[in-house]
Design an enzyme around this catalytic site. Structure first.
Site, PDB file in Angstrom:
ATOM      1  CB  THR A  40      -0.930   0.008   1.228  1.00 54.40           C
ATOM      2  OG1 THR A  40      -0.142  -0.183   2.414  1.00 54.40           O
ATOM      3  CG2 THR A  40      -1.952  -1.118   1.149  1.00 54.40           C
ATOM      4  CG  HIS A  48       4.588  -3.587   7.827  1.00 57.07           C
ATOM      5  ND1 HIS A  48       4.657  -2.309   7.316  1.00 57.07           N
ATOM      6  CD2 HIS A  48       3.349  -4.035   7.535  1.00 57.07           C
ATOM      7  CE1 HIS A  48       3.511  -2.005   6.746  1.00 57.07           C
ATOM      8  NE2 HIS A  48       2.702  -3.026   6.864  1.00 57.07           N
ATOM      9  CG  ASP A 193      -4.839  -5.901  11.659  1.00 56.76           C
ATOM     10  OD1 ASP A 193      -4.000  -6.823  11.766  1.00 56.76           O
ATOM     11  OD2 ASP A 193      -4.684  -4.919  10.913  1.00 56.76           O
ATOM     12  CE  LYS A 234      -1.209   1.081  13.843  1.00 53.11           C
ATOM     13  NZ  LYS A 234      -2.058   1.233  12.648  1.00 53.11           N
ATOM     14  CE  LYS A 237       0.885   5.224  11.955  1.00 48.77           C
ATOM     15  NZ  LYS A 237       0.914   5.430  10.506  1.00 48.77           N
ATOM     16  CB  THR A 238       7.130  10.485  15.062  1.00 47.22           C
ATOM     17  OG1 THR A 238       7.316  10.666  13.652  1.00 47.22           O
ATOM     18  CG2 THR A 238       7.871   9.236  15.514  1.00 47.22           C
TER      19      THR A 238
END
Length: 423
Positions: A40, A48, A193, A234, A237-238
């Protein structure tokens, strides 16, 4: 410890379809397993990495991983964990992304020897299917009620879901069936998920094999937790976005610093998740966190180990060097141009248009000082540093000796305000 015991110790077990059956299989056989990665984007991110390293753990225990690039499913879009419809990319874009994801996966697994990994792309078998083939040969085995009950679909019913994304679980299920039948793959792993997609694949294997409803196929599903921090947010993430595995999107130094800044309440969990350190070593680092948290030994180890896995040993030394120059009194002049770019990526910068500028003029032009008067005061008071060295020469003229690798000058005003001058 057995493989499953080690995975449990590390907190990497979220759900299994048949724990006793899987434990028996793993102890008696060399198992082929797979995990899919949809292209994606043009890079995988640190989230990942947990799944990739879990594949690696299975491989080190003697099993054979089949990392799958979703060249076909990436054209469709997985609704799992998404609140709205994905924007679909053109096929040539997805193909480009697929090539980059493939190259990244090749770095983390061993593709030689008895437990060699096999890289596959589901476009190989889905891309040639016609709509009629899809509906007759695969779609007829799926009940709509069964599909609607999956969390990834059910959570989107009220906000809306297209037939395209609704059909995603059929395609992923067919991947499992195809790999099971053609390659003997008996286990699919994925993030939590993906549980609905994985169990749908097992159901398709059962139905297409002509088994009774009470029978179970000789195949298994296994999920690992999604990586979250102690505050529930999460991981990875920044403010600047995701932490990518591509060094051109997230430099090795940024990658290292992100991990070095891990909170005390998260670091032991992430050591278990992401490193191959033994239980004994992790337990010792946990004691360090409890007794000498200020030394941040656990964070340093996490940053070193993971940066080495993703970017190599040289990148770790590079990160140490940049960190020492920035925070530990190291010599800025010993940095290379590439290291300067990494360490000073986010500081204000100014490109010099002419050579031989006076320092006072440069400070004003680069907006380091508000006026020539302020610039002279700052220089006189010892508040200006050139490449780490204090400069109090008001008549100073910038020359080649002030350049790092002939490309940059780092000016510091006061204790913490850095500026990057480019040539």
């Amino acid at each position: 410890m057995t493989l499953l015991e080690d995975l449990k110790f590390r907190g990497l077990v979220n759900q299994m379809t048949d724990e006793k059956g899987l434990e028996k299989l793993l102890s008696e056989d060399k198992v082929k397993l797979y995990c899919g990665f949809d292209p994606t984007g043009d890079s995988l991110h640190i989230g990942h990495l947990l799944t990739i390293l879990t594949l690696r753990r299975f491989q080190l225990a003697g099993h054979r991983p089949y990392p799958l690039v979703g060249g076909a499913t990436g054209l469709i879009g997985d609704p799992s964990g998404k609140k709205a419809e994905r924007t679909l990319n053109e096929q040539e874009v997805v193909e480009g992304f697929s090539d980059k994801i493939r190259d990244q996966l090749l770095k983390f697994l061993d593709f030689k020897g008895e437990s060699k990994a096999t890289l596959v792309n589901n476009y190989e078998w889905i891309g040639s299917m016609t709509v009629i083939d899809f509906l007759r040969d695969v779609g007829k085995y799926f009940g709509v009620n069964y599909m609607l009950a999956k969390e990834s679909v059910e959570s989107r019913i009220s906000s809306g879901i297209s037939f395209t994304e609704f059909s995603y679980q059929i395609l992923q299920s067919y991947d499992f069936y195809r790999l099971n039948k053609e390659e003997g793959v008996k286990l699919q792993i994925g993030g939590s998920d993906q549980w609905g997609n994985i169990t749908a694949g097992l159901e398709l294997i059962r139905r297409m094999s002509g088994m009774e409803e009470s029978e179970r196929p000789d195949a298994y599903g296994f999920t690992i937790p999604l990586v979250t921090k102690a505050d529930g947010s999460k991981f990875g993430k920044t403010e600047g976005g995701a932490i990518w595995l591509d060094r051109d999107k997230t430099s090795p130094y940024e990658f290292y610093q992100f991990l070095l800044n891990t909170e005390d309440q998260d670091v032991v969990k992430f050591l278990k998740y992401f490193t191959f350190l033994s239980k004994e070593k992790i337990d010792k680092l946990e004691v360090e966190v409890q007794e000498r948290a200020h030394e941040r030994a656990a964070q340093k180890k996490l940053a070193e180990e993971l940066t080495r896995v993703v970017h190599g040993a040289e990148a770790v030394e590079e990160a140490w060097k940049i960190s020492a120059a920035l925070f530990g009194g190291g010599d800025l002049k010993q940095l290379t141009a590439n290291e300067v770019l990494q360490g000073f990526k986010d500081v204000p910068s100014y490109k010099v248009s002419e050579e031989g500028l006076g320092l006072v003029e440069l400070l004003v032009e680069a907006e380091i000082a508000s006026s020539k008067r302020q610039a002279r005061e700052d220089i006189k008071n010892g508040a200006v540093y050139i490449n780490g060295d204090r400069c109090q020469e008001i008549d100073k003229v910038m020359d080649e000796t002030d350049k790092i690798d002939g490309e940059f000058t780092i000016i510091r005003r006061g204790k913490k305000k850095f500026f990057l001058i480019k040539y």
